[in-house]
Motif scaffolding. Sequence first.
Motif, PDB file in Angstrom:
ATOM      1  N   VAL A  33       0.841  -1.204   0.000  1.00 25.59           N
ATOM      2  CA  VAL A  33       0.000   0.000   0.000  1.00 25.59           C
ATOM      3  C   VAL A  33       0.876   1.253   0.000  1.00 25.59           C
ATOM      4  O   VAL A  33       0.640   2.201  -0.760  1.00 25.59           O
ATOM      5  N   LEU A  34       1.892   1.266   0.846  1.00 28.13           N
ATOM      6  CA  LEU A  34       2.793   2.412   0.908  1.00 28.13           C
ATOM      7  C   LEU A  34       3.523   2.610  -0.419  1.00 28.13           C
ATOM      8  O   LEU A  34       3.684   3.755  -0.889  1.00 28.13           O
ATOM      9  N   ASP A  35       3.945   1.516  -1.037  1.00 29.01           N
ATOM     10  CA  ASP A  35       4.603   1.619  -2.348  1.00 29.01           C
ATOM     11  C   ASP A  35       3.658   2.234  -3.379  1.00 29.01           C
ATOM     12  O   ASP A  35       4.047   3.139  -4.134  1.00 29.01           O
ATOM     13  N   ALA A  36       2.413   1.744  -3.415  1.00 29.69           N
ATOM     14  CA  ALA A  36       1.446   2.240  -4.398  1.00 29.69           C
ATOM     15  C   ALA A  36       1.133   3.708  -4.161  1.00 29.69           C
ATOM     16  O   ALA A  36       1.001   4.497  -5.106  1.00 29.69           O
ATOM     17  N   ALA A  38       3.110   5.993  -2.695  1.00 32.91           N
ATOM     18  CA  ALA A  38       4.271   6.810  -3.081  1.00 32.91           C
ATOM     19  C   ALA A  38       4.438   6.864  -4.592  1.00 32.91           C
ATOM     20  O   ALA A  38       4.732   7.923  -5.164  1.00 32.91           O
ATOM     21  N   GLU A  39       4.255   5.728  -5.256  1.00 36.33           N
ATOM     22  CA  GLU A  39       4.389   5.695  -6.721  1.00 36.33           C
ATOM     23  C   GLU A  39       3.327   6.552  -7.397  1.00 36.33           C
ATOM     24  O   GLU A  39       3.554   7.086  -8.487  1.00 36.33           O
ATOM     25  N   GLY A  40       2.172   6.724  -6.724  1.00 33.32           N
ATOM     26  CA  GLY A  40       1.095   7.541  -7.280  1.00 33.32           C
ATOM     27  C   GLY A  40       1.211   9.009  -6.945  1.00 33.32           C
ATOM     28  O   GLY A  40       0.319   9.793  -7.286  1.00 33.32           O
ATOM     29  N   GLY A  41       2.283   9.388  -6.254  1.00 33.30           N
ATOM     30  CA  GLY A  41       2.496  10.798  -5.938  1.00 33.30           C
ATOM     31  C   GLY A  41       2.257  11.168  -4.492  1.00 33.30           C
ATOM     32  O   GLY A  41       2.488  12.308  -4.095  1.00 33.30           O
ATOM     33  N   GLY A  42       1.800  10.222  -3.673  1.00 31.70           N
ATOM     34  CA  GLY A  42       1.541  10.514  -2.268  1.00 31.70           C
ATOM     35  C   GLY A  42       2.811  10.667  -1.471  1.00 31.70           C
ATOM     36  O   GLY A  42       3.800   9.977  -1.722  1.00 31.70           O
ATOM     37  N   ASP A  43       2.786  11.577  -0.481  1.00 27.28           N
ATOM     38  CA  ASP A  43       3.990  11.807   0.315  1.00 27.28           C
ATOM     39  C   ASP A  43       3.687  12.180   1.762  1.00 27.28           C
ATOM     40  O   ASP A  43       4.569  12.641   2.487  1.00 27.28           O
ATOM     41  N   PHE A  44       2.447  11.978   2.213  1.00 26.68           N
ATOM     42  CA  PHE A  44       2.038  12.384   3.554  1.00 26.68           C
ATOM     43  C   PHE A  44       1.386  11.187   4.237  1.00 26.68           C
ATOM     44  O   PHE A  44       0.348  10.692   3.782  1.00 26.68           O
ATOM     45  N   ILE A  45       2.006  10.705   5.320  1.00 28.14           N
ATOM     46  CA  ILE A  45       1.544   9.516   6.017  1.00 28.14           C
ATOM     47  C   ILE A  45       1.169   9.890   7.446  1.00 28.14           C
ATOM     48  O   ILE A  45       1.911  10.599   8.131  1.00 28.14           O
ATOM     49  N   GLU A  64       3.864   2.456  13.498  1.00 24.14           N
ATOM     50  CA  GLU A  64       5.102   3.224  13.368  1.00 24.14           C
ATOM     51  C   GLU A  64       6.268   2.324  12.962  1.00 24.14           C
ATOM     52  O   GLU A  64       7.111   2.718  12.148  1.00 24.14           O
ATOM     53  N   THR A  65       6.313   1.131  13.538  1.00 23.13           N
ATOM     54  CA  THR A  65       7.408   0.208  13.221  1.00 23.13           C
ATOM     55  C   THR A  65       7.396  -0.182  11.749  1.00 23.13           C
ATOM     56  O   THR A  65       8.440  -0.185  11.080  1.00 23.13           O
ATOM     57  N   ILE A  66       6.210  -0.494  11.224  1.00 28.58           N
ATOM     58  CA  ILE A  66       6.091  -0.868   9.811  1.00 28.58           C
ATOM     59  C   ILE A  66       6.482   0.310   8.920  1.00 28.58           C
ATOM     60  O   ILE A  66       7.223   0.148   7.939  1.00 28.58           O
ATOM     61  N   ILE A  67       5.996   1.484   9.245  1.00 37.21           N
ATOM     62  CA  ILE A  67       6.344   2.670   8.448  1.00 37.21           C
ATOM     63  C   ILE A  67       7.845   2.920   8.507  1.00 37.21           C
ATOM     64  O   ILE A  67       8.482   3.227   7.488  1.00 37.21           O
ATOM     65  N   GLY A  68       8.440   2.765   9.688  1.00 35.21           N
ATOM     66  CA  GLY A  68       9.879   2.951   9.821  1.00 35.21           C
ATOM     67  C   GLY A  68      10.671   1.956   8.993  1.00 35.21           C
ATOM     68  O   GLY A  68      11.674   2.317   8.349  1.00 35.21           O
ATOM     69  N   GLU A  69      10.213   0.713   8.983  1.00 33.43           N
ATOM     70  CA  GLU A  69      10.902  -0.301   8.175  1.00 33.43           C
ATOM     71  C   GLU A  69      10.753   0.008   6.688  1.00 33.43           C
ATOM     72  O   GLU A  69      11.693  -0.190   5.909  1.00 33.43           O
ATOM     73  N   TRP A  70       9.584   0.518   6.301  1.00 33.18           N
ATOM     74  CA  TRP A  70       9.373   0.889   4.893  1.00 33.18           C
ATOM     75  C   TRP A  70      10.270   2.071   4.512  1.00 33.18           C
ATOM     76  O   TRP A  70      10.896   2.069   3.446  1.00 33.18           O
ATOM     77  N   LEU A  71      10.356   3.065   5.378  1.00 34.84           N
ATOM     78  CA  LEU A  71      11.221   4.210   5.102  1.00 34.84           C
ATOM     79  C   LEU A  71      12.673   3.762   4.952  1.00 34.84           C
ATOM     80  O   LEU A  71      13.389   4.235   4.067  1.00 34.84           O
ATOM     81  N   ALA A  72      13.109   2.846   5.813  1.00 35.53           N
ATOM     82  CA  ALA A  72      14.488   2.370   5.759  1.00 35.53           C
ATOM     83  C   ALA A  72      14.752   1.571   4.492  1.00 35.53           C
ATOM     84  O   ALA A  72      15.834   1.663   3.893  1.00 35.53           O
ATOM     85  N   ALA A  73      13.747   0.793   4.063  1.00 39.87           N
ATOM     86  CA  ALA A  73      13.925  -0.059   2.881  1.00 39.87           C
ATOM     87  C   ALA A  73      13.840   0.731   1.591  1.00 39.87           C
ATOM     88  O   ALA A  73      14.591   0.482   0.640  1.00 39.87           O
ATOM     89  N   ARG A  74      12.945   1.694   1.533  1.00 38.24           N
ATOM     90  CA  ARG A  74      12.676   2.405   0.274  1.00 38.24           C
ATOM     91  C   ARG A  74      13.434   3.724   0.162  1.00 38.24           C
ATOM     92  O   ARG A  74      13.649   4.212  -0.940  1.00 38.24           O
ATOM     93  N   LYS A  75      13.722   4.331   1.288  1.00 41.42           N
ATOM     94  CA  LYS A  75      14.405   5.640   1.317  1.00 41.42           C
ATOM     95  C   LYS A  75      13.742   6.659   0.384  1.00 41.42           C
ATOM     96  O   LYS A  75      14.387   7.282  -0.465  1.00 41.42           O
ATOM     97  N   PRO A  76      12.436   6.858   0.534  1.00 32.20           N
ATOM     98  CA  PRO A  76      11.737   7.809  -0.342  1.00 32.20           C
ATOM     99  C   PRO A  76      12.131   9.247  -0.013  1.00 32.20           C
ATOM    100  O   PRO A  76      12.426   9.581   1.143  1.00 32.20           O
ATOM    101  N   GLU A  77      12.146  10.085  -1.012  1.00 31.06           N
ATOM    102  CA  GLU A  77      12.485  11.492  -0.799  1.00 31.06           C
ATOM    103  C   GLU A  77      11.229  12.309  -0.521  1.00 31.06           C
ATOM    104  O   GLU A  77      10.204  12.128  -1.166  1.00 31.06           O
ATOM    105  N   GLY A  78      11.332  13.210   0.446  1.00 34.16           N
ATOM    106  CA  GLY A  78      10.266  14.178   0.675  1.00 34.16           C
ATOM    107  C   GLY A  78       9.029  13.666   1.363  1.00 34.16           C
ATOM    108  O   GLY A  78       8.007  14.355   1.393  1.00 34.16           O
TER     109      GLY A  78
END
Length: 317
Positions: A33-36, A38-45, A64-78
């Motif tokens: 879900v987070l990947d989809a 972000a790929e669609g232009g979303g940047d606010f969680i 928070e833990t899942i979001i943190g792991e996603w941020l660490a794995a994907r390293k999205p900007e902004g």
Amino acid sequence: MTRIGTSDLDIFPLSLGGNVFGWTADRDASFAVLDAFAEGGGDFIDTADAYSAWVPGNSGGESETIIGEWLAARKPEGVVVATKVSQHPDFAGLAAANVRRAAEASLGRLGVDAIDLYYAHFDDESVPLEETVGAFGELVADGLVRHVAVSNYTAERIRGWIGIADRLGVARPVAVQPHYNLVHRNTVEETIIPVAQEFDLGLVPYYSLASGFLTGKYRTTDASGQSSPRAQGAAKYATEQGLRVIDALQEIGDAHGASIAATSLAWLRAQPTVVAPIASARTVEQVPDLLAGARLELTADEVAHLSSISEWTPANA
């Protein structure tokens, strides 16, 4: 992009709700879900330290833990992450020492140096407001939090917070998170929006889709057989008046090639001071409607029609 109040946070005008992560969406589903998003232009969680302590076997902090792991794995900007304090079983309330400990725990789970937007989740009148305001101000001064916000506060308490912040010389809130949608309007429009307009606060409404009712999923006044808490929450809106709102959303949505959910989110975005409705997705398939709701622009007449037909308060809403 939309600016949140007086902050420097420019965001896509829809916030992805993290309440389902670690609850109805496991780690893999949450990542998808987070990947989809972000790929669609979303940047606010949006999340909270208490999500999802209510689930058997959970203790809080799972989202928070899942979001943190996603941020660490994907390293999205902004990407902007908002979280909250006061409801975690280990960090209940808004005493100053508790707010500090809770923020440090959230930072650890999210794996970030600073929380972009930190909400007081629910008011805690057992603690002097000055103590809470000072604690949030210190977090900003120390660089642990970029911006302060409040959720589920009355207009009077928001005014009180701002007055104390000014007197103490600490950061004012930049956002308010209320329960607000097409079928839950009165209190926010009568009391919260005027305060937000006065102090240039951005509204980030939760329950934007009324527990799923405003997706059009519930099209009958017969609430029998609705066993899940979410379904029961939505079913209370399924009155004759509520279904007229759904019919109007469908008619307007059809004219734009948009879903009922997207049209409902577009109406909410058109309201004064609203910067980004919060909506959750358990599956990747639900994400496109949310993204569409952030891009759909209704005409003034369409907004007015939806406002007129939804001037009603459901029982127990």
